[in-house]
Design a protein around this motif. Structure first.
Motif, short mmCIF file in Angstrom:
data_model
loop_
_atom_site.label_atom_id
_atom_site.label_comp_id
_atom_site.label_asym_id
_atom_site.label_seq_id
_atom_site.Cartn_x
_atom_site.Cartn_y
_atom_site.Cartn_z
N ARG A 7 34.29 64.16 -6.04
CA ARG A 7 34.85 65.35 -5.42
C ARG A 7 35.26 65.06 -3.99
N ARG A 8 36.28 65.74 -3.52
CA ARG A 8 36.70 65.66 -2.13
C ARG A 8 35.59 66.23 -1.25
N PRO A 24 41.58 63.89 -0.41
CA PRO A 24 42.17 64.43 -1.64
C PRO A 24 43.16 63.46 -2.26
N ASP A 53 38.77 73.91 -9.29
CA ASP A 53 39.78 72.88 -9.50
C ASP A 53 41.15 73.33 -9.00
N GLU A 56 41.24 72.66 -5.36
CA GLU A 56 41.43 71.23 -5.11
C GLU A 56 42.89 70.84 -5.28
N SER A 67 39.46 66.74 4.07
CA SER A 67 38.21 66.48 3.35
C SER A 67 37.15 67.52 3.67
N GLU A 94 36.82 73.94 2.73
CA GLU A 94 36.07 74.60 1.67
C GLU A 94 36.60 76.02 1.49
#
Length: 396
Positions: free
Chosen positions: A136-137, A172, A257, A260, A302, A305
């Motif tokens: 995951r990033r 990412p 997802d 992301e 990165s 959130e």
């Protein structure tokens, strides 16, 4: 009081290595010893003595000072999601005596890895190589490296910190946009605006000379012909200033997802703009991301959130108008939850004349592109759809 403080610090250092199991063993030894003495039971006294002896031995095993030189080295502190980060842990005995075996503890994110450190003689070296999977990033904190000495029963645990933590940036995933984004992020240098100035490259008209004007802009041939000084006026020219705004509200995304995918799309467009040496502003999270170079931009990506309190798609256009008022291209990136009508109505806050792309990221969705003047609404279902969508935006 001053005399008690050093004593208190000494006692704190002595009791700090005692584990919860060690405290339980000490408490049992005291209770059983007192009970055996009071009741006259030899069995209780023997058990209490055995527990006290075990605690005493564990204390002896933790005494002494370990003198290590510890190096924590990551082959690269920037990786792309899905790649493994490889690191090396090197421990050297810098003392003149042999050191007892110990455990090396290496925190990695929320977990930790344990390495067995054998007994090392003077100048002895032990090396361990490890790999960190990145699914995951994120920004993964690696370290600090700690040595752990104790007894086999776990009554005592003495931890000593040897290194500082190291940040591992999991970037990412990116997709190449070379050529695909040239129409959206094209260089507007030399294209005239409607702003008239007294100094630029695009000639607009002549006007009468006013005291204080730069004599370098006097048009001497016209001035000689009409007998009055005439000064050249120019139209301002500009370069592309791309503004990217990313929604970080969980209300805009159907899944993690999908968020992301949005981060990867915004990062891909931003990196391509920097590689093309264009002015760039990226708005996400708490404010502007760093855009000095692609690594700095990806480092900040990165850390992003999604949260319930994040800035939603309905506020992105106003954010761009306020923070990047001179932008010539605005790209608003969001999830699949907002409707097209909502996105279209929120885009009216972008200043007139700014080419605007509202990019919806819908995991597994179909590619869609619709243009209305300088406003384009597009949807991608995967990161690989992004180059095709940008080409269709340009063609439309």
């Amino acid at each position: 009081m001053r005399l008690l403080r050093p004593v208190g610090r000494l006692l704190a250092r002595l009791v700090h290595p005692v584990s919860p199991l060690g405290w339980a063993a000490l408490a049992c030894a005291v209770v059983l010893g007192a009970g055996g003495w009071w009741l006259g039971w030899v069995e209780l006294t023997v058990v209490a003595t055995a527990l006290a002896a075990a605690v005493a031995v564990s204390i002896l095993l933790t005494l002494g000072r370990s003198t290590y030189a510890v190096d924590l080295d990551l082959s690269d502190n920037r990786v792309t999601v899905g790649q493994r980060a490889v690191g090396r842990l090197l421990v050297r005995n810098t003392s003149r005596r042999r050191l007892l075996p110990a455990q090396i503890e290496l925190p990695v994110g929320r977990g930790a890895a344990d390495f067995h450190l054998p007994s090392l003689g003077p100048g002895g070296v032990h090396e361990d190589v490890f790999a960190i999977p990145t699914t995951r990033r994120a920004v993964v904190v690696v370290g600090p490296v700690r040595s752990v000495r104790g007894d086999p029963l776990g009554l005592m645990r003495r931890r000593v910190r040897w290194t500082e933590p190291v940040d591992l940036y999991v970037h990412p995933e990116l997709v190449s946009l070379a050529g695909a984004a040239s129409g959206v992020l094209r260089d507007l240098e030399g294209q005239a605006t409607r702003v008239v100035s007294d100094s630029d490259m695009s000639f607009h008209a002549l006007r009468d000379y006013v005291p204080g004007d730069d004599r370098r802009h006097i048009h001497w041939k016209t001035s000689a012909r009409i007998g009055e000084l005439m000064v050249c006026q120019f139209e301002d020219t500009r370069r592309t200033h791309t503004a990217i705004a990313l929604s970080t509200s969980t209300d805009d995304y159907a899944s993690a997802d999908e968020f992301e995918l949005a981060v990867a799309a915004a990062a891909s467009i931003g990196v391509q703009a920097l590689r093309d040496e264009r002015d760039l502003t990226v708005l996400a999270g708490d404010g502007k991301l760093r855009t000095e170079n692609p690594p700095r931009l990806l480092d900040d990506c990165s850390t992003l959130e999604a949260s319930a309190a994040g800035r939603g798609s309905d506020r992105l256009a106003q954010w761009v108008a306020r923070e990047a008022a001179d932008a010539s291209v605005a790209i608003l990136v969001t999830g699949s939850v907002p409707t097209r009508a909502t996105l279209r109505s929120s885009a009216v806050h972008i200043p007139a004349g700014v080419r605007t792309l509202v990019l919806t990221c819908a995991e597994g969705g179909e590619v869609e592109v619709a243009s209305h003047g300088t406003l384009s609404l597009a949807q991608v279902g995967s990161l690989l759809d992004l180059p095709r969508v940008l080409r269709r935006v340009v063609a439309g």
